[in-house]
Scaffold this motif. Structure first.
Motif, PDB file in Angstrom:
ATOM      1  N   ARG A   1      48.776  48.297  35.516  1.00 15.45           N
ATOM      2  CA  ARG A   1      49.335  47.040  36.005  1.00 15.45           C
ATOM      3  C   ARG A   1      48.932  46.813  37.454  1.00 15.45           C
ATOM      4  O   ARG A   1      48.848  47.754  38.252  1.00 15.45           O
TER       5      ARG A   1
ATOM      6  N   LEU B   1      58.428  43.030  30.042  1.00 15.69           N
ATOM      7  CA  LEU B   1      58.833  43.694  28.806  1.00 15.69           C
ATOM      8  C   LEU B   1      60.091  43.046  28.240  1.00 15.69           C
ATOM      9  O   LEU B   1      60.185  42.776  27.039  1.00 15.69           O
TER      10      LEU B   1
ATOM     11  N   ASN C   1      52.527  42.598  30.931  1.00 14.62           N
ATOM     12  CA  ASN C   1      52.242  43.287  29.678  1.00 14.62           C
ATOM     13  C   ASN C   1      51.186  42.563  28.858  1.00 14.62           C
ATOM     14  O   ASN C   1      50.287  43.190  28.291  1.00 14.62           O
TER      15      ASN C   1
ATOM     16  N   TYR D   1      49.025  50.973  28.999  1.00 15.46           N
ATOM     17  CA  TYR D   1      50.429  51.108  28.597  1.00 15.46           C
ATOM     18  C   TYR D   1      51.055  49.714  28.526  1.00 15.46           C
ATOM     19  O   TYR D   1      50.836  48.873  29.389  1.00 15.46           O
TER      20      TYR D   1
ATOM     21  N   GLY E   1      54.619  47.322  26.976  1.00 19.74           N
ATOM     22  CA  GLY E   1      55.995  47.317  26.489  1.00 19.74           C
ATOM     23  C   GLY E   1      56.057  47.080  24.995  1.00 19.74           C
ATOM     24  O   GLY E   1      55.305  46.283  24.430  1.00 19.74           O
TER      25      GLY E   1
ATOM     26  N   SER F   1      55.758  46.832  38.729  1.00 18.91           N
ATOM     27  CA  SER F   1      56.066  46.796  37.298  1.00 18.91           C
ATOM     28  C   SER F   1      56.990  47.931  36.891  1.00 18.91           C
ATOM     29  O   SER F   1      56.755  49.095  37.239  1.00 18.91           O
TER      30      SER F   1
ATOM     31  N   ASP G   1      62.672  46.910  34.225  1.00 20.62           N
ATOM     32  CA  ASP G   1      62.646  48.127  33.416  1.00 20.62           C
ATOM     33  C   ASP G   1      62.977  49.333  34.289  1.00 20.62           C
ATOM     34  O   ASP G   1      63.134  50.438  33.773  1.00 20.62           O
TER      35      ASP G   1
ATOM     36  N   GLN H   1      57.957  51.985  26.072  1.00 15.34           N
ATOM     37  CA  GLN H   1      56.555  51.609  26.277  1.00 15.34           C
ATOM     38  C   GLN H   1      55.685  52.334  25.257  1.00 15.34           C
ATOM     39  O   GLN H   1      56.041  53.412  24.783  1.00 15.34           O
TER      40      GLN H   1
ATOM     41  N   SER I   1      61.082  41.365  34.603  1.00 15.45           N
ATOM     42  CA  SER I   1      60.409  42.209  33.616  1.00 15.45           C
ATOM     43  C   SER I   1      59.637  41.423  32.563  1.00 15.45           C
ATOM     44  O   SER I   1      60.200  40.571  31.872  1.00 15.45           O
TER      45      SER I   1
ATOM     46  N   ASP J   1      57.155  48.875  33.841  1.00 10.22           N
ATOM     47  CA  ASP J   1      56.343  49.662  32.913  1.00 10.22           C
ATOM     48  C   ASP J   1      55.571  50.736  33.669  1.00 10.22           C
ATOM     49  O   ASP J   1      55.436  51.866  33.192  1.00 10.22           O
TER      50      ASP J   1
END
Length: 358
Positions: free
Chosen positions: A170, A44, A215, A231, A233, A174, A90, A114, A42, A176
Motif C-alpha cells: 500500500r 477494507l 485495497n 495483501y 482485505g 493503511s 483496521d 487480510q 478503512s 491492512d
C-alpha cells in the motif's frame, strides 16, 4: 477459492444475544431531523460500511451518512482532527496517539481479515504455502525468484516458475499494512528489529516492487502484473475470485497452513478476545490455538467522545449501537461483506464505549 458460504457468525451472534439478557440496550435520546455524519477511512471496512449506511438510512430518513475510502491512517487522523465524526480503521491508535487524545475511543464494530494474493500464471488455482519469514524476505528483496529454495521447501509438490517476484504494498497509511506488517514483525525478529509495524512503514527498496492506493488498487495492480504478490482485505473476496488470483495458505502461530474462512477467522478471534482491555486496543494477529488464521483484526470506529452538537452525538450513538446489534439482520449484512460478528464479551465493551459519546 475461499468458501464464505458457511458463516461462523451464528454462534457468536447467539452468545451476544444471550448477553442482552443482562445488559439492556437503552433507548437512544431523541435527535433532530437532518443530522449528517461523516465517515472516512478503512478501504477494507468500506464495503460493509456502505451496506450498513444503505440499510440504516432506509428506516432513518433524517440521518445522512457520507462514506469515503481514504485508508485507515486518514480515518484516524480525521477523527482526531474532527474533520469526520467516524474514522474507520483496521488498526487501533498508537499508545502515543491515545495518550495525546484521551477523548478519542477505538470501538470494534466487527472482525475481519487480510489475504495474501498472488498472480502466478498457471498456478492461481493452487494455494501456495507461505510463512512470515518467507514473506519478510520477499518484501526485503532477499528472496527474488518464485522458485527460491525457501518457497520450494514449503511447496514441494508445486512446479514453481523461475521468474522474479514483484511485491506490491500500500502507498498510503493503511490498516491492512498495519496488520500485514504485524505478521512479519511477530514471526521474524529481523523485521521486528529493523522495520516493525504500523499503518505506514519504511518499506525496503526492492527491484521491481510496486505500490498502490487502497485495497482495490492493490487488487487491480496484482491482477494486471504477472508474478506479483500483495495483501488485500477479505471484504474484496468476490473481486479476488473474479480476478482469478491465488490466495496463499499462511502459517499460523501453531504451525498450520490456513486459508481465511469464517471458521479460521472466528477461531483466531476467540483465542484473543478474552485479553481485550476496556479501551479495546488489541491485535488479533498471529493468535495461538488450532485453526486460527494469522491475519485477523478488529474493524474499528475511531470516534471522539466529545461531539460538537448533542444531536450529532445522539445520532452517532444510535447508529453505532445499531451496527453492532446482535441480531439476524445484522448477521446477514456481515455475511454479505464476509465479516464476523463481535463475540459477546467484545460486544459489551464496544457498547460501553459507545455510550460515552456525548
Amino acid at each position: 477459492m475461499i468458501d464464505f458460504t458457511k458463516s461462523a457468525c451464528s454462534a457468536v451472534t447467539l452468545a451476544a444475544t444471550l448477553a442482552l439478557a443482562t445488559i439492556a440496550l437503552p433507548a437512544a435520546p431523541a435527535y433532530a431531523d437532518d443530522v449528517t455524519l461523516t465517515e472516512t477511512g478503512s478501504t477494507l471496512l468500506f464495503p460493509l460500511f456502505k451496506i450498513w449506511v444503505d440499510e440504516y438510512t432506509k428506516t432513518h430518513p433524517g440521518i445522512h451518512i457520507t462514506t469515503n475510502a481514504t485508508g485507515s491512517g486518514a480515518g484516524i487522523e480525521q477523527a482526531i482532527s474532527g474533520a469526520a465524526q467516524i474514522g474507520t480503521s483496521d488498526a487501533y491508535m498508537s499508545d502515543t496517539q491515545a495518550r495525546q487524545h484521551p477523548e478519542i475511543i477505538n470501538v470494534p464494530l466487527a472482525i475481519s481479515a487480510q489475504t495474501v494474493n498472488t498472480n502466478l500464471p498457471g498456478l492461481n488455482n493452487a494455494s501456495l504455502k507461505l510463512d512470515g519469514p518467507v514473506l519478510t524476505d520477499i518484501y526485503r528483496g532477499k528472496i527474488r525468484a518464485w522458485d527460491d529454495k525457501a518457497i520450494a521447501a514449503l511447496n514441494p509438490d508445486v512446479k514453481l516458475p523461475h521468474h522474479d517476484i514483484i511485491p506490491v504494498h500500500r502507498s498510503e497509511g493503511s490498516g491492512d499494512t498495519f496488520v500485514f506488517s504485524q505478521y512479519l514483525t511477530f514471526s521474524t525478529p529481523s523485521w521486528e528489529n529493523d522495520i516493525g509495524y504500523g499503518t505506514t512503514i519504511a518499506w525496503p527498496t526492492v527491484a521491481g516492487g510496486l505500490n498502490a492506493e487502497g485495497n482495490l488498487g492493490v487488487l487491480q495492480l496484482v491482477q494486471k502484473t504477472p508474478y506479483s504478490i500483495g495483501y488485500i482485505g477479505v471484504s474484496l473476496h468476490a473481486e479476488i475470485a473474479e480476478a482469478g488470483l491465488g490466495t496463499a495458505a499462511l502459517k499460523s502461530y501453531s504451525g498450520e497452513y490456513l486459508l481465511p474462512s469464517p471458521e479460521t477467522i472466528a477461531a483466531a478471534a476467540a483465542a484473543l478476545t478474552p485479553r481485550t482491555p476496556p479501551d479495546q486496543r488489541l491485535t488479533l494477529v498471529n493468535a495461538p490455538g488450532a485453526n486460527a488464521y494469522p491475519l485477523v483484526n478488529y474493524e474499528y470506529a475511531v470516534v471522539s467522545t466529545k461531539q460538537a452538537k448533542p444531536e450529532s452525538a445522539a445520532a452517532l450513538r444510535k447508529f453505532l449501537l445499531w451496527a453492532i446489534a446482535p441480531d439476524e439482520s445484522n448477521e446477514r449484512l456481515l455475511d454479505e461483506a464476509h465479516f464476523i460478528a463481535l463475540p459477546a464479551h467484545i460486544w459489551v465493551l464496544s457498547h460501553d464505549q459507545i455510550e460515552t459519546i456525548k
